[in-house]
Design a protein around this motif. Structure first.
Motif, mmCIF file in Angstrom:
data_model
loop_
_atom_site.group_PDB
_atom_site.id
_atom_site.type_symbol
_atom_site.label_atom_id
_atom_site.label_comp_id
_atom_site.label_asym_id
_atom_site.label_seq_id
_atom_site.Cartn_x
_atom_site.Cartn_y
_atom_site.Cartn_z
ATOM 1 N N SER A 1 49.339 43.508 47.592
ATOM 2 C CA SER A 1 47.953 43.101 47.845
ATOM 3 C C SER A 1 47.735 41.655 47.427
ATOM 4 O O SER A 1 48.302 41.184 46.451
ATOM 5 N N SER A 2 46.909 40.979 48.226
ATOM 6 C CA SER A 2 46.619 39.579 47.911
ATOM 7 C C SER A 2 45.189 39.179 48.241
ATOM 8 O O SER A 2 44.709 38.176 47.742
ATOM 9 N N TYR A 3 44.520 39.957 49.056
ATOM 10 C CA TYR A 3 43.235 39.488 49.567
ATOM 11 C C TYR A 3 42.024 39.811 48.709
ATOM 12 O O TYR A 3 41.063 39.073 48.724
ATOM 13 N N VAL B 1 58.201 45.966 57.494
ATOM 14 C CA VAL B 1 57.195 46.229 58.528
ATOM 15 C C VAL B 1 55.825 45.778 58.023
ATOM 16 O O VAL B 1 55.271 46.356 57.087
ATOM 17 N N GLU B 2 55.320 44.706 58.629
ATOM 18 C CA GLU B 2 54.032 44.120 58.236
ATOM 19 C C GLU B 2 53.023 44.245 59.377
ATOM 20 O O GLU B 2 53.390 44.217 60.543
ATOM 21 N N ASP B 3 51.750 44.330 59.023
ATOM 22 C CA ASP B 3 50.705 44.297 60.057
ATOM 23 C C ASP B 3 50.423 42.854 60.469
ATOM 24 O O ASP B 3 50.185 42.579 61.643
ATOM 25 N N ILE B 4 50.467 41.936 59.491
ATOM 26 C CA ILE B 4 50.156 40.538 59.820
ATOM 27 C C ILE B 4 50.840 39.594 58.843
ATOM 28 O O ILE B 4 50.964 39.903 57.654
ATOM 29 N N VAL B 5 51.317 38.468 59.365
ATOM 30 C CA VAL B 5 51.787 37.372 58.522
ATOM 31 C C VAL B 5 50.804 36.226 58.731
ATOM 32 O O VAL B 5 50.631 35.737 59.845
ATOM 33 N N ASP B 6 50.171 35.861 57.640
ATOM 34 C CA ASP B 6 49.081 34.888 57.682
ATOM 35 C C ASP B 6 49.564 33.601 56.986
ATOM 36 O O ASP B 6 50.222 32.776 57.608
ATOM 37 N N SER B 7 49.318 33.452 55.680
ATOM 38 C CA SER B 7 49.857 32.285 54.958
ATOM 39 C C SER B 7 51.377 32.396 54.824
ATOM 40 O O SER B 7 52.054 31.385 54.653
ATOM 41 N N GLY B 8 51.890 33.608 54.865
ATOM 42 C CA GLY B 8 53.329 33.840 54.688
ATOM 43 C C GLY B 8 53.702 34.112 53.237
ATOM 44 O O GLY B 8 54.852 34.424 52.926
ATOM 45 N N ARG B 9 52.725 34.008 52.325
ATOM 46 C CA ARG B 9 53.034 34.150 50.886
ATOM 47 C C ARG B 9 53.502 35.570 50.536
ATOM 48 O O ARG B 9 54.410 35.734 49.732
ATOM 49 N N THR B 10 52.869 36.568 51.149
ATOM 50 C CA THR B 10 53.277 37.948 50.855
ATOM 51 C C THR B 10 54.717 38.170 51.279
ATOM 52 O O THR B 10 55.532 38.691 50.506
ATOM 53 N N LEU B 11 55.031 37.760 52.488
ATOM 54 C CA LEU B 11 56.385 37.971 52.997
ATOM 55 C C LEU B 11 57.410 37.196 52.178
ATOM 56 O O LEU B 11 58.481 37.706 51.857
HETATM 57 C C1 PRP Z 1 47.574 41.557 54.066
HETATM 58 C C2 PRP Z 1 48.590 41.931 55.138
HETATM 59 C C3 PRP Z 1 49.835 41.228 54.655
HETATM 60 C C4 PRP Z 1 49.296 39.998 53.968
HETATM 61 C C5 PRP Z 1 49.440 38.806 54.862
HETATM 62 O O1 PRP Z 1 47.724 42.427 53.003
HETATM 63 O O2 PRP Z 1 48.756 43.328 55.188
HETATM 64 O O3 PRP Z 1 50.588 42.002 53.769
HETATM 65 O O4 PRP Z 1 47.902 40.224 53.695
HETATM 66 O O5 PRP Z 1 48.832 37.680 54.294
HETATM 67 P P1 PRP Z 1 49.660 36.420 53.801
HETATM 68 O O6 PRP Z 1 50.685 36.105 54.867
HETATM 69 O O7 PRP Z 1 48.600 35.353 53.670
HETATM 70 O O8 PRP Z 1 50.302 36.733 52.493
HETATM 71 P P2 PRP Z 1 46.665 42.518 51.807
HETATM 72 O O9 PRP Z 1 47.182 41.731 50.650
HETATM 73 O O10 PRP Z 1 45.308 42.184 52.293
HETATM 74 O O11 PRP Z 1 46.738 44.044 51.401
HETATM 75 P P3 PRP Z 1 46.496 45.321 52.372
HETATM 76 O O12 PRP Z 1 47.724 45.429 53.252
HETATM 77 O O13 PRP Z 1 46.359 46.475 51.431
HETATM 78 O O14 PRP Z 1 45.244 45.061 53.170
#
Ligand code: PRP
Length: 181
Positions: A76-78, A105-115
């Motif tokens: 989690s990051s948001y 398996v990710e739903d979205i790559v946004d900033s890329g920090r999580t990945l």
């Molecule tokens: C979302 C999404 C990714 C991440 C992508 O997860 O599921 O894991 O943010 O964002 P980033 O590329 O900027 O890191 P989130 O932390 O919101 O947790 P969730 O999956 O429980 O909603």
């Protein structure tokens, strides 16, 4: 969460239809076809990054015809914001992936920090290979450089909910994607 025609209002913010379920199904099907081909001689372990990838991961895996296994990691990051907090909290426990072929398996790559954080922690567990499949990607929002082998669809930098993605933990269950514009 209130419904207004095809729009949803969450915490006073209005989200409108961004991608219908029919397009989502097509994107997931295309991804599964590529993975089935590339992994036809392998037995990958799919690691679903929770909670966002729950629906995408379930749909994708049911279209895989290869031998595969399921694991999950909570990340989690948001918080309840629309922008990434920049801090990634990853909970990995009892995950044995040594010498295994891993598919994140990710739903979205946004900033890329999580990945990026996931790759550091998972690579430390010495997998045989590691690749990522993400339903969505926002290339314009990237803050760190990460390699995503399988991307369902690149989208403009709008905040989207539905199909696992949330705003303040609401909207994950919606079968279509909705955007705050
Ligand atoms: C979302 C999404 C990714 C991440 C992508 O997860 O599921 O894991 O943010 O964002 P980033 O590329 O900027 O890191 P989130 O932390 O919101 O947790 P969730 O999956 O429980 O909603």
């Amino acid at each position: 969460m209130k419904k207004k025609a095809e729009n949803y209002i969450i915490n006073g913010k209005e989200f409108s239809l961004f991608m219908p379920q029919t397009e989502i199904i097509q994107i997931v099907s295309n991804l599964a076809e590529r993975i089935n081909y590339d992994y036809k001689d392998k037995s990958p372990t799919c690691i679903l990054i929770m909670k966002g990838s729950v629906f995408f991961g379930a749909d994708l895996m049911r279209l895989l015809t290869i031998d595969c296994r399921l694991e999950s990691i909570r990340s989690s990051s948001y918080g309840n914001r629309m922008e990434s907090s920049g801090k990634v909290n990853i909970q990995i426990s009892d995950l044995n992936i040594k010498d295994k072929d891993i598919l994140i398996v990710e739903d979205i790559v946004d900033s890329g920090r999580t990945l990026k954080a996931l790759l550091v922690q998972l690579n430390a567990l010495l997998p045989k290979s590691i690749q990522t499949v993400s339903f969505l990607s926002k290339p314009d929002k990237r803050k760190v450089n990460v390699d995503v082998k399988y991307i369902g669809k690149e989208i403009i930098p709008v905040f989207v909910i539905g199909y696992g993605l949330d705003y303040d933990e609401q909207g994950r269950h919606l079968p279509n994607l909705y955007a705050y514009v």
